[in-house]
Design a protein around this motif. Structure first.
Motif, PDB file in Angstrom:
ATOM      1  N   GLU B  86       8.836  -1.193  -8.094  1.00 13.73           N
ATOM      2  CA  GLU B  86       7.731  -2.116  -7.783  1.00 13.73           C
ATOM      3  C   GLU B  86       7.067  -1.728  -6.462  1.00 13.73           C
ATOM      4  O   GLU B  86       7.753  -1.366  -5.498  1.00 13.73           O
ATOM      5  CB  GLU B  86       8.264  -3.544  -7.691  1.00 13.73           C
ATOM      6  CG  GLU B  86       7.160  -4.587  -7.643  1.00 13.73           C
ATOM      7  CD  GLU B  86       7.734  -6.003  -7.592  1.00 13.73           C
ATOM      8  OE1 GLU B  86       8.602  -6.325  -8.430  1.00 13.73           O
ATOM      9  OE2 GLU B  86       7.311  -6.762  -6.693  1.00 13.73           O
ATOM     10  N   ILE B  87       5.753  -1.789  -6.435  1.00 10.25           N
ATOM     11  CA  ILE B  87       4.994  -1.486  -5.220  1.00 10.25           C
ATOM     12  C   ILE B  87       3.885  -2.524  -5.054  1.00 10.25           C
ATOM     13  O   ILE B  87       3.607  -3.294  -5.971  1.00 10.25           O
ATOM     14  CB  ILE B  87       4.347  -0.074  -5.267  1.00 10.25           C
ATOM     15  CG1 ILE B  87       3.432   0.053  -6.496  1.00 10.25           C
ATOM     16  CG2 ILE B  87       5.399   1.012  -5.252  1.00 10.25           C
ATOM     17  CD1 ILE B  87       2.590   1.321  -6.521  1.00 10.25           C
ATOM     18  N   THR B  88       3.257  -2.521  -3.901  1.00  9.89           N
ATOM     19  CA  THR B  88       2.039  -3.295  -3.698  1.00  9.89           C
ATOM     20  C   THR B  88       0.879  -2.314  -3.673  1.00  9.89           C
ATOM     21  O   THR B  88       0.918  -1.319  -2.936  1.00  9.89           O
ATOM     22  CB  THR B  88       2.091  -4.079  -2.371  1.00  9.89           C
ATOM     23  OG1 THR B  88       3.174  -5.015  -2.452  1.00  9.89           O
ATOM     24  CG2 THR B  88       0.789  -4.830  -2.122  1.00  9.89           C
ATOM     25  N   TRP B  89      -0.123  -2.585  -4.498  1.00  5.74           N
ATOM     26  CA  TRP B  89      -1.293  -1.708  -4.542  1.00  5.74           C
ATOM     27  C   TRP B  89      -2.461  -2.408  -3.856  1.00  5.74           C
ATOM     28  O   TRP B  89      -2.692  -3.590  -4.070  1.00  5.74           O
ATOM     29  CB  TRP B  89      -1.672  -1.359  -5.976  1.00  5.74           C
ATOM     30  CG  TRP B  89      -2.695  -0.265  -6.025  1.00  5.74           C
ATOM     31  CD1 TRP B  89      -4.051  -0.407  -6.013  1.00  5.74           C
ATOM     32  CD2 TRP B  89      -2.443   1.151  -6.026  1.00  5.74           C
ATOM     33  NE1 TRP B  89      -4.654   0.837  -6.011  1.00  5.74           N
ATOM     34  CE2 TRP B  89      -3.689   1.803  -6.030  1.00  5.74           C
ATOM     35  CE3 TRP B  89      -1.279   1.909  -6.036  1.00  5.74           C
ATOM     36  CZ2 TRP B  89      -3.804   3.196  -6.039  1.00  5.74           C
ATOM     37  CZ3 TRP B  89      -1.400   3.287  -6.052  1.00  5.74           C
ATOM     38  CH2 TRP B  89      -2.642   3.915  -6.051  1.00  5.74           C
ATOM     39  N   ARG B  90      -3.153  -1.690  -2.994  1.00  2.00           N
ATOM     40  CA  ARG B  90      -4.292  -2.270  -2.270  1.00  2.00           C
ATOM     41  C   ARG B  90      -5.607  -1.787  -2.885  1.00  2.00           C
ATOM     42  O   ARG B  90      -5.802  -0.597  -3.123  1.00  2.00           O
ATOM     43  CB  ARG B  90      -4.244  -1.885  -0.789  1.00  2.00           C
ATOM     44  CG  ARG B  90      -3.141  -2.600  -0.019  1.00  2.00           C
ATOM     45  CD  ARG B  90      -3.236  -2.409   1.474  1.00  2.00           C
ATOM     46  NE  ARG B  90      -3.107  -1.007   1.836  1.00  2.00           N
ATOM     47  CZ  ARG B  90      -4.117  -0.234   2.228  1.00  2.00           C
ATOM     48  NH1 ARG B  90      -5.344  -0.734   2.307  1.00  2.00           N
ATOM     49  NH2 ARG B  90      -3.916   1.029   2.545  1.00  2.00           N
ATOM     50  N   GLY B  91      -6.482  -2.764  -3.141  1.00  2.00           N
ATOM     51  CA  GLY B  91      -7.819  -2.442  -3.616  1.00  2.00           C
ATOM     52  C   GLY B  91      -8.807  -2.500  -2.471  1.00  2.00           C
ATOM     53  O   GLY B  91      -8.418  -2.414  -1.297  1.00  2.00           O
ATOM     54  N   LEU B  92     -10.065  -2.640  -2.790  1.00  2.56           N
ATOM     55  CA  LEU B  92     -11.077  -2.731  -1.734  1.00  2.56           C
ATOM     56  C   LEU B  92     -11.004  -4.096  -1.052  1.00  2.56           C
ATOM     57  O   LEU B  92     -10.586  -5.079  -1.663  1.00  2.56           O
ATOM     58  CB  LEU B  92     -12.461  -2.513  -2.327  1.00  2.56           C
ATOM     59  CG  LEU B  92     -12.672  -1.156  -3.009  1.00  2.56           C
ATOM     60  CD1 LEU B  92     -14.126  -0.988  -3.392  1.00  2.56           C
ATOM     61  CD2 LEU B  92     -12.239   0.000  -2.111  1.00  2.56           C
ATOM     62  N   GLY B  93     -11.430  -4.152   0.202  1.00  2.10           N
ATOM     63  CA  GLY B  93     -11.382  -5.407   0.947  1.00  2.10           C
ATOM     64  C   GLY B  93      -9.949  -5.866   1.103  1.00  2.10           C
ATOM     65  O   GLY B  93      -9.069  -5.066   1.436  1.00  2.10           O
ATOM     66  N   ASP B  94      -9.725  -7.132   0.825  1.00  6.50           N
ATOM     67  CA  ASP B  94      -8.378  -7.693   0.972  1.00  6.50           C
ATOM     68  C   ASP B  94      -7.587  -7.661  -0.325  1.00  6.50           C
ATOM     69  O   ASP B  94      -6.495  -8.213  -0.396  1.00  6.50           O
ATOM     70  CB  ASP B  94      -8.473  -9.149   1.462  1.00  6.50           C
ATOM     71  CG  ASP B  94      -9.107  -9.229   2.857  1.00  6.50           C
ATOM     72  OD1 ASP B  94      -8.948  -8.260   3.626  1.00  6.50           O
ATOM     73  OD2 ASP B  94      -9.762 -10.248   3.145  1.00  6.50           O
ATOM     74  N   ALA B  95      -8.147  -7.061  -1.329  1.00  5.79           N
ATOM     75  CA  ALA B  95      -7.481  -7.086  -2.634  1.00  5.79           C
ATOM     76  C   ALA B  95      -6.140  -6.358  -2.576  1.00  5.79           C
ATOM     77  O   ALA B  95      -6.040  -5.264  -2.020  1.00  5.79           O
ATOM     78  CB  ALA B  95      -8.375  -6.430  -3.689  1.00  5.79           C
ATOM     79  N   ALA B  96      -5.126  -6.996  -3.112  1.00  7.31           N
ATOM     80  CA  ALA B  96      -3.800  -6.375  -3.193  1.00  7.31           C
ATOM     81  C   ALA B  96      -3.018  -7.092  -4.287  1.00  7.31           C
ATOM     82  O   ALA B  96      -3.249  -8.275  -4.562  1.00  7.31           O
ATOM     83  CB  ALA B  96      -3.071  -6.471  -1.863  1.00  7.31           C
ATOM     84  N   GLY B  97      -2.116  -6.382  -4.916  1.00  3.25           N
ATOM     85  CA  GLY B  97      -1.333  -7.009  -5.970  1.00  3.25           C
ATOM     86  C   GLY B  97      -0.119  -6.188  -6.338  1.00  3.25           C
ATOM     87  O   GLY B  97       0.032  -5.041  -5.911  1.00  3.25           O
ATOM     88  N   LYS B  98       0.739  -6.829  -7.113  1.00  5.17           N
ATOM     89  CA  LYS B  98       1.983  -6.183  -7.529  1.00  5.17           C
ATOM     90  C   LYS B  98       1.692  -5.117  -8.590  1.00  5.17           C
ATOM     91  O   LYS B  98       1.005  -5.384  -9.578  1.00  5.17           O
ATOM     92  CB  LYS B  98       2.954  -7.223  -8.082  1.00  5.17           C
ATOM     93  CG  LYS B  98       4.339  -6.682  -8.352  1.00  5.17           C
ATOM     94  CD  LYS B  98       5.337  -7.793  -8.539  1.00  5.17           C
ATOM     95  CE  LYS B  98       5.310  -8.290  -9.966  1.00  5.17           C
ATOM     96  NZ  LYS B  98       6.359  -9.298 -10.215  1.00  5.17           N
ATOM     97  N   ALA B  99       2.209  -3.941  -8.356  1.00  4.00           N
ATOM     98  CA  ALA B  99       2.015  -2.827  -9.285  1.00  4.00           C
ATOM     99  C   ALA B  99       3.349  -2.081  -9.388  1.00  4.00           C
ATOM    100  O   ALA B  99       4.368  -2.530  -8.845  1.00  4.00           O
ATOM    101  CB  ALA B  99       0.905  -1.907  -8.777  1.00  4.00           C
ATOM    102  N   PHE B 100       3.348  -0.979 -10.066  1.00  5.33           N
ATOM    103  CA  PHE B 100       4.572  -0.179 -10.208  1.00  5.33           C
ATOM    104  C   PHE B 100       4.236   1.301 -10.029  1.00  5.33           C
ATOM    105  O   PHE B 100       3.096   1.721 -10.228  1.00  5.33           O
ATOM    106  CB  PHE B 100       5.212  -0.374 -11.588  1.00  5.33           C
ATOM    107  CG  PHE B 100       5.771  -1.754 -11.800  1.00  5.33           C
ATOM    108  CD1 PHE B 100       7.085  -2.045 -11.474  1.00  5.33           C
ATOM    109  CD2 PHE B 100       4.971  -2.763 -12.307  1.00  5.33           C
ATOM    110  CE1 PHE B 100       7.595  -3.320 -11.655  1.00  5.33           C
ATOM    111  CE2 PHE B 100       5.469  -4.048 -12.502  1.00  5.33           C
ATOM    112  CZ  PHE B 100       6.783  -4.321 -12.174  1.00  5.33           C
ATOM    113  N   GLU B 101       5.254   2.061  -9.657  1.00  2.00           N
ATOM    114  CA  GLU B 101       5.118   3.514  -9.637  1.00  2.00           C
ATOM    115  C   GLU B 101       6.336   4.129 -10.304  1.00  2.00           C
ATOM    116  O   GLU B 101       7.381   3.481 -10.426  1.00  2.00           O
ATOM    117  CB  GLU B 101       4.971   4.043  -8.205  1.00  2.00           C
ATOM    118  CG  GLU B 101       6.216   3.905  -7.363  1.00  2.00           C
ATOM    119  CD  GLU B 101       6.034   4.486  -5.960  1.00  2.00           C
ATOM    120  OE1 GLU B 101       4.940   4.994  -5.651  1.00  2.00           O
ATOM    121  OE2 GLU B 101       7.003   4.418  -5.182  1.00  2.00           O
TER     122      GLU B 101
END
Lengths: 105, 274
Positions: B86-101
């Motif tokens: 499990e990782i945290t992925w950051r998008g543009l601006g403040d966007a962030a969410g749970k993701a996986f690698e």
């Protein structure tokens, strides 16, 4: 009518010849790190390389192993000592040689 | 005109629009590899054209690959869940969410041939729709140039089956596929296409940089085409990079008392002529 058949035969030969030229041989070998080498082959059109001769030569160019790709287009053999190379002998324009120095784990 | 009704209508449009642009990503930098080796994959639920939302992924239900060397080779399925982290992925601006690698060791992606990666994420609850979304996602890697099973259906509830190699497309080309459900074509399906519009920083787990395409109108952010009666569709590929193809609402069912739609996603990579 005779002219039609002659033309059809000529076209058929060209199509088959074109197909045989259109596929590229592809070959890869890996060092299994247990004293053996694993090689696998194929063609760019997905056709099988089963039965293609595999020739292993030492640094002096002497043949030290002969085999052929299995029904699943692969082969395993003991890793030679010192310099060596592995030849995928697919015939004219369809042969590939990989030096042992480029076979990694 | 009842202003309240108008406002409610606009609000519904506003809230429902983002749901159309959800794409489950299954990303690796290069899908046509000369040789095998360690393979890095990122699993992100986002809007790839804007990268402005990163939805929290639910735990992964299935993650596997089906490898085949040559047309006559036998497909071999390998479960890959053990490699997920499990990782945290950051998008543009403040966007962030749970993701996986996933970092797949070289021994897993060593042989030449096709590797069809399949991700079945857990259902994602979409508040705006008061229902769940589950996207069956495929991404196909080739090692060494020997093709295999890139065009074989896997019988998923929602699936896009390629009619072109997904890893070998020139810029300006056409990509064709078939929308399927459990191995059968889905007629007249809507097919949404989005370009991954920002750089992917694999080390920082983030989207970054400037938008590669400025859309002149919202309709250009998600290109929509319709499949024909046999489920076949074609899309043009005007720019190099990764393109996501999604088919919404292939299957509708219930999950935990709410509606759930099962959708199909396929990622294809486009390359400029040298």
């Amino acid at each position: 009518m005779k002219r039609f058949f002659a033309l059809a035969l000529a076209c058929g030969f060209l199509v088959i010849g074109g197909q045989s030229l259109a596929h590229t041989p592809l070959f890869a070998c890996f060092d299994n790190a247990d004293g053996t080498i694993f090689c696998e082959g194929g063609f760019s059109d997905g056709s099988s390389a089963a039965g293609v001769p595999i020739i292993v030569k030492n640094g002096a160019g002497k043949v030290i192993f002969r085999g052929e790709l299995s029904r699943t287009s692969d082969i395993e053999f003991n890793k030679p000592e010192g310099e060596y190379s592995v030849l995928f002998d697919g015939g004219e324009e369809h042969s590939i040689e990989i030096p042992g120095s480029q076979i990694f784990k | 005109m009842n202003r309240g009704l108008l406002l409610a209508g606009l609000l519904t449009l506003f809230l429902s629009a983002p749901a159309l642009a959800h794409f489950q990503m299954l990303y690796t930098p290069q899908s046509a590899l000369e040789q095998g080796g360690e393979l890095h994959l990122k699993l992100i639920f986002t809007h790839p054209f804007k990268c402005d939302h990163i939805m929290d992924m639910a735990p992964v239900q299935e993650f596997y690959m089906v490898h085949q060397r040559g047309e006559e080779g036998k497909p071999q399925k390998t479960d890959l869940k053990e490699f997920l982290k499990e990782i945290t992925w950051r998008g543009l601006g403040d966007a962030a969410g749970k993701a996986f690698e996933a970092v797949l060791p070289a021994r897993v992606v060593r042989s030449i041939g096709d590797y069809v990666f399949v991700l079945v994420p857990g259902p994602y609850y979409e508040k705006a729709d008061e229902g769940y979304i589950q996207q069956f996602t495929k991404m196909i890697v080739n090692v060494g140039g020997v093709p295999g099973n890139w065009h074989q259906p896997l019988g998923l509830p929602a699936e896009i089956v390629p009619l072109n190699k997904p890893y070998a497309n020139w810029t300006g080309g056409i990509f064709r596929g078939v929308v399927m459900s459990n191995g059968k074509p889905v007629p007249n399906a809507e097919v949404d296409v989005e370009y991954l519009n920002f750089d992917v920083n694999m080390a920082a787990n983030a989207f970054e940089g400037e938008a590669k395409i400025k859309a002149p109108h919202p309709a250009f952010e998600t290109i929509t085409v319709l499949a024909n009666a046999w489920g076949e569709f074609a899309v043009s590929l005007p720019k190099a990079g990764w393109w996501g193809i999604a088919v919404p609402d292939v299957v509708e069912l219930k999950h935990e008392g709410k509606s759930m739609v099962q959708e199909a996603v396929l990622w294809i990579q486009v390359t400029d002529l040298p």
